[in-house]
Design a protein around this motif. Structure first.
Motif, short mmCIF file in Angstrom:
data_model
loop_
_atom_site.label_atom_id
_atom_site.label_comp_id
_atom_site.label_asym_id
_atom_site.label_seq_id
_atom_site.Cartn_x
_atom_site.Cartn_y
_atom_site.Cartn_z
N SER A 154 0.82 -1.42 0.05
CA SER A 154 -0.13 -0.10 0.12
C SER A 154 0.69 1.19 0.05
O SER A 154 0.26 2.44 -0.21
CB SER A 154 -0.93 0.05 1.12
OG SER A 154 -0.43 -0.13 2.34
N ALA A 155 2.19 1.04 0.26
CA ALA A 155 3.06 2.32 0.14
C ALA A 155 3.11 2.69 -1.35
O ALA A 155 3.25 4.07 -1.55
CB ALA A 155 4.62 2.04 0.43
N THR A 156 2.76 1.99 -2.31
CA THR A 156 2.54 2.45 -3.69
C THR A 156 1.55 3.39 -4.05
O THR A 156 1.65 4.16 -4.91
CB THR A 156 2.28 1.20 -4.70
OG1 THR A 156 1.07 0.49 -4.24
CG2 THR A 156 3.35 0.06 -4.54
N GLN A 157 0.69 3.68 -2.96
CA GLN A 157 -0.33 4.56 -3.20
C GLN A 157 0.16 6.09 -3.44
O GLN A 157 -0.22 6.80 -4.01
CB GLN A 157 -1.46 4.64 -1.89
CG GLN A 157 -0.69 5.04 -0.66
CD GLN A 157 -1.71 4.66 0.62
OE1 GLN A 157 -2.16 5.90 0.94
NE2 GLN A 157 -1.79 3.81 1.22
N LEU A 158 1.35 6.32 -2.77
CA LEU A 158 1.91 7.59 -2.78
C LEU A 158 2.58 7.69 -4.13
O LEU A 158 2.66 8.51 -4.97
CB LEU A 158 3.09 7.80 -1.64
CG LEU A 158 3.58 9.30 -1.51
CD1 LEU A 158 2.41 10.31 -1.51
CD2 LEU A 158 4.46 9.44 -0.31
N ILE A 159 3.06 6.61 -4.58
CA ILE A 159 3.84 6.65 -6.10
C ILE A 159 2.69 6.81 -6.94
O ILE A 159 2.63 7.70 -7.93
CB ILE A 159 4.57 5.46 -6.29
CG1 ILE A 159 5.76 5.32 -5.23
CG2 ILE A 159 5.03 5.28 -7.90
CD1 ILE A 159 6.38 3.93 -5.20
N PHE A 160 1.50 6.35 -6.87
CA PHE A 160 0.43 6.25 -7.88
C PHE A 160 -0.20 7.80 -7.55
O PHE A 160 -0.41 8.39 -8.55
CB PHE A 160 -0.80 5.21 -7.59
CG PHE A 160 -0.40 3.92 -8.23
CD1 PHE A 160 -0.32 3.84 -9.32
CD2 PHE A 160 -0.37 3.14 -6.97
CE1 PHE A 160 0.09 2.45 -9.84
CE2 PHE A 160 -0.14 1.91 -7.45
CZ PHE A 160 0.34 1.46 -8.97
N THR A 161 -0.28 8.38 -6.35
CA THR A 161 -0.94 9.71 -6.18
C THR A 161 0.21 10.69 -7.03
O THR A 161 -0.28 11.80 -7.63
CB THR A 161 -0.58 10.03 -4.65
OG1 THR A 161 -1.48 9.20 -4.13
CG2 THR A 161 -1.34 11.65 -4.48
N VAL A 162 1.43 10.56 -7.00
CA VAL A 162 2.49 11.21 -7.63
C VAL A 162 2.12 11.32 -8.98
O VAL A 162 2.16 12.48 -9.68
CB VAL A 162 3.76 10.99 -7.14
CG1 VAL A 162 4.83 11.56 -8.15
CG2 VAL A 162 4.14 11.42 -5.90
#
Ligand SMILES: Nc1nc2[nH]cnc2c(=O)[nH]1
Length: 390
Positions: A154-162
């Motif tokens: 779920s840390a990928t959420q920030l990468i997707f947000t970016v």
């Protein structure tokens, strides 16, 4: 051309009763505006951190009390529609607040056009479905395997947000924001709290969990960027609430989106037949049915505190900043969970102290960019005032 009577009256009222900001010099007015902005940002940040902490405390309480050891193996994976519903359903407590918060006068030219209302309605509907989807997927993802694996994915959420912010919101990255994002991902992965809802080993489904959590992260990131787009293009730019960003917009967005999301989750709860298990779940709860209901009510209210703070940060700053704050709260939440629960092997050791220090650095470097942007606006105003005087 003759001016209509009503418009003459409006204009004379405007001159006789200017808004407080118009009495002040532009410099003083910008200073006051920036001070109010900082207070709003810090208030929303507090709501997100408080919401995150309360949610994790109550979720742990809920799963510790759920007497699963004493029942048939596979109960762990049920109850996710209920969790998704609880994440959204307490929005009616915001309705009185919506009417208490002042609303600036709408712009006469752009307000109430049918086209705009239709677009806004469509946005709220779409966001509602998206929020219901990530609520359900995150709830499933958390319960399917180890919580450490969940946070890693779920840390990928920030990468997707970016990525979405760059495409949808044309987000401008600075060196300090990039440092903040990298630190935030590390903090989130290494500083995650203990979670009492983990399955026992023979119930773990890593590959399914990976996909569910991945999908949840994409949906969550997309929802943040669409909320920002909605504020910028449908609420602020069209002057639906006058010229300003006001807290009422946050409440409107949260109430409308949560209403749709709650309806979707309610349909899911009944269509899946999960509602039949509620009685058994409440009876199995160690502390009894009253505490079962109270913990769900508490969870519902805590999710609203979190969501209002998050959407507030999206309005005042950006979706990226909202997600950074949400993920940076992880080490603090871990500390609170260590203090509140007696989980085996859960202590606040040096790596976690390191993530807590990392949080200060990550938020500090983002705040530095925000501070510089505000300072630049002030310098630009000073320059324009000087050039007028010359
Ligand atoms: N966005 C989001 N991030 C999380 N991190 C841990 N749980 C959650 C959740 O439910 N939503």
């Amino acid at each position: 051309m003759e001016m209509p009577e009503a418009s003459k009256q409006n204009e004379s009222e405007h001159v006789q009763n200017p808004e407080p900001d118009q009495i002040l010099s532009p410099r003083r007015s910008l200073q006051l505006h920036q001070r109010k902005w900082w207070i709003s940002v810090l208030f929303c940040l507090f709501l997100v951190v408080a919401g995150d902490s309360l949610v994790m405390l109550l979720l742990n309480f809920f799963y510790v009390q759920d007497n699963r050891q004493e029942s048939d193996q596979d109960l762990q994976y049920k109850g996710t529609w209920l969790q998704a519903l609880v994440q959204n359903a307490a929005f009616p407590i915001l309705i009185p607040l919506f009417f208490i918060f002042p609303s600036p006068k709408p712009n006469q030219e752009t307000n109430n056009t049918r086209f705009l209302s239709f677009r806004l309605l469509f946005l709220y509907l779409f966001l509602g479905v998206l929020v219901a989807a990530h609520s359900k997927l995150f709830a499933l993802g958390k319960l399917y395997a180890n919580y450490g694996v969940f946070t890693l994915i779920s840390a990928t959420q920030l990468i997707f947000t970016v990525v979405f912010a760059a495409i949808i919101n044309r987000f401008k990255f600075t060196r300090w924001i990039i440092i903040s994002i990298i630190l935030t991902v590390l903090i989130y992965v290494f500083g995650s709290p203990e979670f009492g809802g983990e399955p026992v080993e023979n119930e773990e489904f890593y590959s399914i969990q990976a996909w569910l959590t991945f999908a949840a992260s994409v949906a969550f990131a997309l929802s943040l960027c669409l909320v920002q787009l909605g504020f910028e293009k449908l609420l602020v730019k069209t002057k639906r609430y006058g010229n300003k960003k006001v807290f009422r917009m946050v409440l409107e967005m949260q109430i409308c989106v949560s209403l749709v999301a709650s309806l979707v989750c309610l349909v899911g709860l009944f269509a899946s037949g999960e509602y039949k298990e509620l009685k058994g779940d409440s009876e199995r709860f160690k502390k009894g049915e009253t505490y079962y209901v109270l913990s769900l009510v508490g969870l519902g209210l805590s999710w609203q505190v979190w969501s209002v703070g998050l959407i507030g940060l999206v309005l005042y700053v950006s979706g990226v900043f909202g997600d950074v704050v949400h993920m940076c709260s992880s080490p603090l939440v871990a500390l609170i969970v260590v203090l509140a629960f007696d989980f085996m092997d859960d202590d606040f050791s040096w790596p976690r102290i390191g993530t807590l220090i990392g949080t200060v650095l990550a938020l500090g470097s983002y705040f530095y960019t925000l501070h510089k942007r505000n300072k630049k606006k002030m310098v630009e105003l000073n320059q324009s005032e000087n050039s007028v005087e010359v």
